[in-house]
Design a protein around this motif. Structure first.
Motif, PDB file in Angstrom:
ATOM      1  N   VAL A 234     121.577 -75.316 -83.301  1.00  0.00           N
ATOM      2  CA  VAL A 234     121.626 -75.124 -81.852  1.00  0.00           C
ATOM      3  C   VAL A 234     122.600 -73.985 -81.549  1.00  0.00           C
ATOM      4  CG1 VAL A 234     123.356 -76.964 -81.582  1.00  0.00           C
ATOM      5  CG2 VAL A 234     122.022 -76.261 -79.619  1.00  0.00           C
ATOM      6  N   CYS A 251     120.387 -74.865 -73.662  1.00  0.00           N
ATOM      7  CA  CYS A 251     120.658 -74.496 -75.051  1.00  0.00           C
ATOM      8  C   CYS A 251     119.399 -73.959 -75.727  1.00  0.00           C
ATOM      9  CB  CYS A 251     121.192 -75.700 -75.831  1.00  0.00           C
ATOM     10  SG  CYS A 251     120.025 -77.040 -76.007  1.00  0.00           S
ATOM     11  N   VAL A 253     117.380 -74.076 -79.372  1.00  0.00           N
ATOM     12  CA  VAL A 253     117.321 -74.938 -80.548  1.00  0.00           C
ATOM     13  C   VAL A 253     116.335 -74.332 -81.546  1.00  0.00           C
ATOM     14  CG1 VAL A 253     116.502 -77.182 -81.364  1.00  0.00           C
ATOM     15  CG2 VAL A 253     117.962 -77.060 -79.354  1.00  0.00           C
TER      16      VAL A 253
END
Ligand code: ZN
Ligand code: ZN
Length: 286
Positions: A234, A251, A253
Motif C-alpha cells: 500500500v 490509498c 493498493v
C-alpha cells in the motif's frame, strides 16, 4: 457516441441531476452495497449522520436558549461594568460574549450539518465548523488584547499618580487596593481566555493541514491493510478529516494478480469502518 443532448435523470429524494452518459455503464460490475446513482457525499447521508433531524432540532432549541440567556447576562454585566467603571466585570462580560459566539457557532454547525451536499459543494458543509472556530479564536484574541491593553494602561496611569502601584520586571506588586485587584483580575482572566484558544488552534491547524487525526494509529492502519488477503503493498495512504470526527481515507493498493479487486476493496473498506470508524474510503487498485 451519439451527438444528441445528454439526458438528465431527476432523483427526487436527493434533488440532484445526474447525466446518463452511456447505457454501457450498467454492464460494469459494481459491489451491491455501493449506490451508484448518488453523487452526494457519504457524510451527507443519514446513515452516517450522528444527528437525525429530530435530534438536530432538539439541540438547536437548547442552543438557542443558551445563546439568548448568555446574551442577556452579558448585556446586564456590560451595563454594570461601565457604570461601576470595573474592567474585571467588563472582562467577565467579554467572557460571556465569547460564550455567546461559541454557542452560536455550535448552533450554526448543528443547522449546517443538516444541509445536503451539492455537486459543487461535494463535501457538504462540515468545514464551516472549522472556519467558525477560527473566527471565534480571532474574536477572543481581539477582545483579550483590548482588555489587556486597557488594564495595563490603567495600571500605568495609576502608577503615575502614585496610588501605591508598582510595575517592575513584568511582576505586578500591589497593595490590595480594589482598583488594582480589578485590573489584575482582568489580566488573569484575559490571559486565561487566550490560553484556552491554544487547543482550539491545534485542532484547527490539524484539520487545515490535513494531518492524520490523532485518534488514528496510522502505522497500525497501514499494517492492517497490508495484512488483508490479496494486498501486496500500500502507498499514497492519506487519512484526514473534514472536521473533527469526519474522517476520510484514500490509498493506492498493489494487489496479488489472482485476487479480485472488488473483494480487496470490500475488505479494506470493512476494515477501515469497523476498526477506525472511517466511513469515507477511496481505494485505487494497481
Ligand atoms: Zn464523499
Ligand atoms: Zn500508486
Amino acid at each position: 457516441m451519439e451527438h444528441e443532448k445528454v439526458p438528465f435523470m431527476r432523483i427526487e429524494s436527493q434533488e440532484i441531476e445526474i447525466p446518463i452518459v452511456s447505457e454501457g455503464i450498467d454492464d460494469l460490475p459494481v459491489p451491491p452495497q455501493v449506490p451508484r446513482s448518488l453523487c452526494v457525499c457519504v457524510f451527507s447521508k443519514n446513515e452516517h449522520c450522528s444527528l437525525d433531524s429530530k435530534q438536530r432540532s432538539k439541540s438547536a432549541t437548547k442552543l438557542s436558549v443558551l445563546v439568548v440567556a448568555s446574551l442577556m447576562f452579558m448585556v446586564v454585566e456590560m451595563i454594570g461594568g461601565v457604570k461601576a467603571n470595573s474592567l474585571a466585570v467588563l472582562t467577565d462580560a467579554a467572557h460571556l460574549l465569547t460564550d455567546v459566539v461559541g454557542f452560536s457557532i455550535a448552533l450554526f454547525t448543528v443547522l449546517a450539518s443538516g444541509w445536503k451536499a451539492t455537486s459543487y459543494q461535494s463535501f457538504g458543509y462540515h468545514r464551516l465548523e472549522v472556519l467558525s472556530a477560527l473566527f471565534s479564536v480571532q474574536l477572543i484574541w481581539l477582545i483579550s488584547g483590548i482588555l489587556i491593553y486597557e488594564a495595563v494602561d490603567r495600571i500605568v496611569h495609576t502608577k503615575e499618580k502614585s496610588v501605591g502601584v508598582m510595575v517592575a520586571g513584568g511582576i505586578i506588586w500591589a497593595r490590595p487596593d480594589w482598583l488594582v485587584v480589578d485590573l489584575i483580575c482582568t489580566l488573569i482572566f484575559s490571559v486565561f481566555a487566550v490560553s484556552t484558544t491554544i487547543s482550539m488552534l491545534k485542532n484547527i491547524y490539524g484539520i487545515l493541514m490535513e494531518r492524520t487525526p490523532s485518534e488514528i494509529d496510522i502505522a497500525g492502519l497501514e499494517k492492517g491493510i497490508k495484512r488483508i488477503k490479496g494486498v501486496r503493498d500500500v502507498h499514497d495512504l492519506h487519512v484526514w478529516a473534514l472536521t473533527v470526527g469526519k474522517t476520510v481515507l484514500s490509498c493506492h493498493v498493489t494487489s496479488e494478480p489472482a485476487v479480485s479487486s472488488i473483494q480487496i476493496i470490500d475488505k479494506i473498506r470493512d476494515y477501515c469502518e469497523s476498526t477506525y470508524r472511517i466511513h469515507h474510503v477511496t481505494i485505487q487498485i494497481e
